[in-house]
Design an enzyme around this catalytic site. Structure first.
Site, PDB file in Angstrom:
ATOM      1  N   THR A  33      24.213 -20.493  28.962  1.00  0.00           N
ATOM      2  CA  THR A  33      22.816 -20.299  28.628  1.00  0.00           C
ATOM      3  C   THR A  33      22.445 -21.247  27.498  1.00  0.00           C
ATOM      4  OG1 THR A  33      23.486 -18.006  28.852  1.00  0.00           O
ATOM      5  CG2 THR A  33      21.198 -18.400  28.249  1.00  0.00           C
ATOM      6  N   ASP A 165      30.304 -10.386  23.155  1.00  0.00           N
ATOM      7  CA  ASP A 165      30.109 -10.912  24.516  1.00  0.00           C
ATOM      8  C   ASP A 165      31.446 -11.051  25.229  1.00  0.00           C
ATOM      9  OD1 ASP A 165      28.656 -11.649  26.703  1.00  0.00           O
ATOM     10  OD2 ASP A 165      28.299 -13.712  26.061  1.00  0.00           O
TER      11      ASP A 165
END
Ligand SMILES: Nc1ncnc2c1ncn2[C@@H]1O[C@H](COP(=O)(O)OP(=O)(O)OP(=O)(O)O)[C@@H](O)[C@H]1O
Length: 515
Positions: A33, A165
């Site tokens: 991302t 994450d």
């Protein structure tokens, strides 16, 4: 922001002073991302590294705060199970050998060059590796990866860093069998300031714990431990266990597996901001043991302690390392004994699958356009396809047929891919570390984990965390404040273990780091 060629990272004067021209980009291995990742060669030494480009095109405020945070945290963490950031390099302007998005308005972002983080290169990420057709992890191998994951995470937590994450594509593995935590783009330091609020829009949906889904803004290391539980179950089961499409569905899947929370089992749950909004309409009971009854007894015990709804009761990384699972036969194998595979990153395996799908589409269209011609051809056997059924997350209980299908999954030989040398030391019983094949067997002697070609049908790993695959699976990056350590987490320094470890030496030696 610091001047173009002087990124303000103290201690190592060379940081930020070298140009990306010192490296030759070999191929793209990741598309995150927040930027592309390339495999590259250092021109002078020939060393292979990974270059992570920091995306600047959306930045109006100069150098992205998330990247500054990632660099700061990575500089602080030095551990064999945490990816090593070697250097920062810059490029003066638009490069010719890649597609560069238009840079931001010069008024808003004066710096038009690129900045790269230089990492040690890792051959695989866990998702890419697990996606390899025919690959099946053995139990000693799963234990070996889990032990490294927990060791790296324990180190982070002791150093007051939350990763936020943890997922397969952020667990990097090299051909020496070493596993390292990577992508600290969402990580942050936590402190004992219990008044500080943190964002709950972190952690990829499938690995996000219930407290964040319910809107908690005060949380700690237990959030990472939930993700570890999901990874652990995924390794044993063969595919993601909680593949929700959106937040409400994700919570529902969690409740169907772990039961519905109430004040009795999770004191304080009714005070979490969105509890009333997402409160389950009917009570559900915990079904982890029932749904994963074929897992090894110690694996199941540990998994249950990881997937505890109440973060205060969830097992810590340190205690997980002490659990019977890692101290009973079959023991975790030595990383060096693991098979070596051709490099595999999620980005590449996804690309290959996309290509395969396109080819299939073209073939289908051609068939429709020229039915006569194709009618005469003999039927084509699709290789690598599986028609087996698997438990599709809570609510889709595995039936007897699918259990059979798992344990009787086609061996890797059917896919024509050699598995490489045996995966474990010779002291493991026959059919074990040496590659027993098959799915996850019901008895404890079963040596194989769930990853095989069977649980991953050719259409891929199921839907992305958000429908349409366009929305990022993480929430916005960045939140202010710190954290008060939860009761289940001991900050008492390094992991001391409990004496002799099964691989020889004591645990301090084995995990090999100081706080
Ligand atoms: N040091 C490395 N060696 C080899 N491959 C790497 C390395 N770092 C990252 N990669 C590959 O690039 C991918 C993306 O990297 P990373 O997760 O750091 O980027 P990101 O932009 O933060 O991604 P995401 O959007 O998934 O959070 C990883 O999944 C991995 O396959």
């Amino acid at each position: 922001m610091a001047a173009t060629n002087q990124l303000n990272v103290e201690e190592r004067p060379s940081w930020g002073s070298r140009s990306v021209e010192c490296f030759e980009k070999l191929e793209q291995i990741g598309e995150g991302t927040y930027g592309q990742v390339y495999m590259a060669r250092e021109k002078r030494t020939g060393e292979i590294v990974a270059l992570k480009k920091i995306r600047m095109d959306n930045e109006k405020e100069g150098f992205p705060i998330t990247a500054i945070r990632e660099i700061k945290i990575l500089k602080k963490l030095q551990h064999e199970n945490v990816i090593q950031l070697k250097e920062i390099v810059t490029s003066p302007g638009r490069e010719t050998n890649e597609q560069v998005q238009p840079v931001a308005d010069a008024e808003n972002n004066k710096y038009k060059g690129s900045i790269y983080m230089v990492f040690e290169y890792m051959d695989h990420d866990l998702t890419g590796l697990a996606d390899r057709p025919g690959l099946r992890f053995t139990v000693p191998q799963i234990k070996c990866y889990m032990k490294q994951l927990l060791t790296g995470l324990h180190y982070c937590h002791v150093n007051q860093v939350l990763h936020r994450d943890i997922k397969g594509s952020n667990l990097l593995i090299d051909n020496e069998g070493n596993l390292k935590l990577a992508d600290f783009g969402l990580a942050r330091s936590f402190s004992n300031d219990i008044n500080a609020n943190l964002t709950n829009r972190v952690i990829t949906l499938w690995y996000r714990p219930p407290e964040l889904l319910l809107g908690a803004t005060k949380y700690g290391p237990a959030v990472d431990m939930w993700s570890v539980g999901c990874i652990f179950a995924e390794l044993l089961y063969g595919k993601p266990i909680l593949p929700g499409k959106n937040e409400p569905e994700q919570l529902n899947k969690i409740f169907e597996l772990c039961g519905t929370p109430d004040e009795l089992i999770w004191p304080g749950v009714s005070k979490i901001p969105w509890y009333n909004k997402f409160k389950p309409t009917r009570p559900m009971k915990k079904r982890i043991r029932e749904l994963f009854r074929h897992f090894d007894r110690h694996a199941l015990d540990l998994l249950e302690k990881m997937l505890v709804l109440d973060p205060a009761q969830r097992i810590s990384a340190k205690d997980a390392l002490d659990s019977e699972y890692f101290w009973n036969d079959p023991l975790p194998c030595d990383p060096k004994s693991l098979p070596k595979y051709e490099s595999s990153h999620e980005f590449q395996t996804k690309k290959k699958r996309q290509q395969q799908r396109q080819n299939e589409e073209i073939a289908k269209r051609q068939k429709l356009q020229h039915p006569q011609q194709h009618a005469r051809l003999p039927p084509i056997q699709q290789s690598g396809q599986s028609h087996q059924q698997h438990w599709n997350g809570p609510g889709h209980q595995m039936n007897n047929n699918s259990q059979m299908a798992m344990s009787g999954a086609p061996s890797h030989h059917q896919y024509g891919k050699p598995r490489g040398p045996p995966a474990g030391p010779s002291r493991y019983p026959p059919g074990g570390a040496g590659g027993g094949g098959g799915g996850y067997y019901q008895d404890r002697g079963g040596q194989s984990g769930g990853y095989s070609s069977a649980p991953f049908p050719s259409q891929g790993r199921g839907p992305p965390p958000y429908p349409g695959n366009t929305a990022p699976s993480n929430g916005p990056r960045g939140a202010a404040g710190g954290y008060g350590a939860p009761p289940n987490y001991s900050q008492s320094g390094q992991y001391n273990g409990r004496g002799q470890n099964p691989m020889g030496g004591n645990r301090n030696q084995q995990y090999g780091w100081q706080q």
